[in-house]
Design a protein around this motif. Sequence first.
Motif, PDB file in Angstrom:
ATOM      1  N   LYS A 129       5.223   9.775  -3.289  1.00  0.00           N
ATOM      2  CA  LYS A 129       6.364   9.113  -3.933  1.00  0.00           C
ATOM      3  C   LYS A 129       6.201   9.104  -5.442  1.00  0.00           C
ATOM      4  O   LYS A 129       7.154   9.350  -6.189  1.00  0.00           O
ATOM      5  CB  LYS A 129       6.528   7.686  -3.411  1.00  0.00           C
ATOM      6  N   ARG A 130       4.999   8.827  -5.896  1.00  0.00           N
ATOM      7  CA  ARG A 130       4.742   8.825  -7.344  1.00  0.00           C
ATOM      8  C   ARG A 130       4.894  10.234  -7.922  1.00  0.00           C
ATOM      9  O   ARG A 130       5.458  10.420  -8.996  1.00  0.00           O
ATOM     10  CB  ARG A 130       3.352   8.273  -7.635  1.00  0.00           C
ATOM     11  N   GLN A 131       4.390  11.214  -7.205  1.00  0.00           N
ATOM     12  CA  GLN A 131       4.497  12.601  -7.648  1.00  0.00           C
ATOM     13  C   GLN A 131       5.963  13.033  -7.683  1.00  0.00           C
ATOM     14  O   GLN A 131       6.393  13.685  -8.647  1.00  0.00           O
ATOM     15  CB  GLN A 131       3.702  13.497  -6.714  1.00  0.00           C
ATOM     16  N   TYR A 157      -2.174   7.426   5.855  1.00  0.00           N
ATOM     17  CA  TYR A 157      -0.762   7.790   5.759  1.00  0.00           C
ATOM     18  C   TYR A 157      -0.091   7.036   4.604  1.00  0.00           C
ATOM     19  O   TYR A 157       0.663   7.620   3.824  1.00  0.00           O
ATOM     20  CB  TYR A 157      -0.061   7.489   7.082  1.00  0.00           C
ATOM     21  N   MET A 158      -0.369   5.742   4.508  1.00  0.00           N
ATOM     22  CA  MET A 158       0.240   4.933   3.445  1.00  0.00           C
ATOM     23  C   MET A 158      -0.204   5.413   2.065  1.00  0.00           C
ATOM     24  O   MET A 158       0.608   5.505   1.143  1.00  0.00           O
ATOM     25  CB  MET A 158      -0.115   3.453   3.632  1.00  0.00           C
ATOM     26  N   LYS A 159      -1.490   5.704   1.919  1.00  0.00           N
ATOM     27  CA  LYS A 159      -1.993   6.185   0.631  1.00  0.00           C
ATOM     28  C   LYS A 159      -1.351   7.513   0.258  1.00  0.00           C
ATOM     29  O   LYS A 159      -0.932   7.720  -0.886  1.00  0.00           O
ATOM     30  CB  LYS A 159      -3.521   6.331   0.673  1.00  0.00           C
ATOM     31  N   LEU A 213       0.803  -1.224   0.000  1.00  0.00           N
ATOM     32  CA  LEU A 213       0.000   0.000   0.000  1.00  0.00           C
ATOM     33  C   LEU A 213       0.836   1.274   0.000  1.00  0.00           C
ATOM     34  O   LEU A 213       0.465   2.256  -0.629  1.00  0.00           O
ATOM     35  CB  LEU A 213      -0.943   0.006   1.202  1.00  0.00           C
ATOM     36  N   GLU A 214       1.942   1.255   0.721  1.00  0.00           N
ATOM     37  CA  GLU A 214       2.732   2.475   0.870  1.00  0.00           C
ATOM     38  C   GLU A 214       3.757   2.640  -0.245  1.00  0.00           C
ATOM     39  O   GLU A 214       4.007   3.747  -0.713  1.00  0.00           O
ATOM     40  CB  GLU A 214       3.439   2.459   2.226  1.00  0.00           C
TER      41      GLU A 214
END
Length: 97
Positions: free
Chosen positions: A72-74, A64-66, A21-22
Amino acid sequence: MLQMSKQYEPEFKKKIVRLHLEEGRTLKGLAAEYGVSKANISIWVKQFREECQTNEEAKADYDYMKENLKLKRQLAELQKENDFLKKAAAFFAKEID
């Protein structure tokens, strides 16, 4: 012959769910790396999401994980754009000289 199902420690399950998830790791990749079936991981993720419906602490962890995965993707996308702009600037700087 019935096969006994392997019991996993709650912390191990949470670690696998967190990696999925994270960090956005795939079920297939996690299954191969940790020797756990994709079905088990899928069940653990589903259980965690259900727990988030009733447990505020678990919901906060999930949120928090989402958010962390989204950031991170951004960040990765912005780093790609930044690298491209650096290369373009270097190219145009050569053209000017």
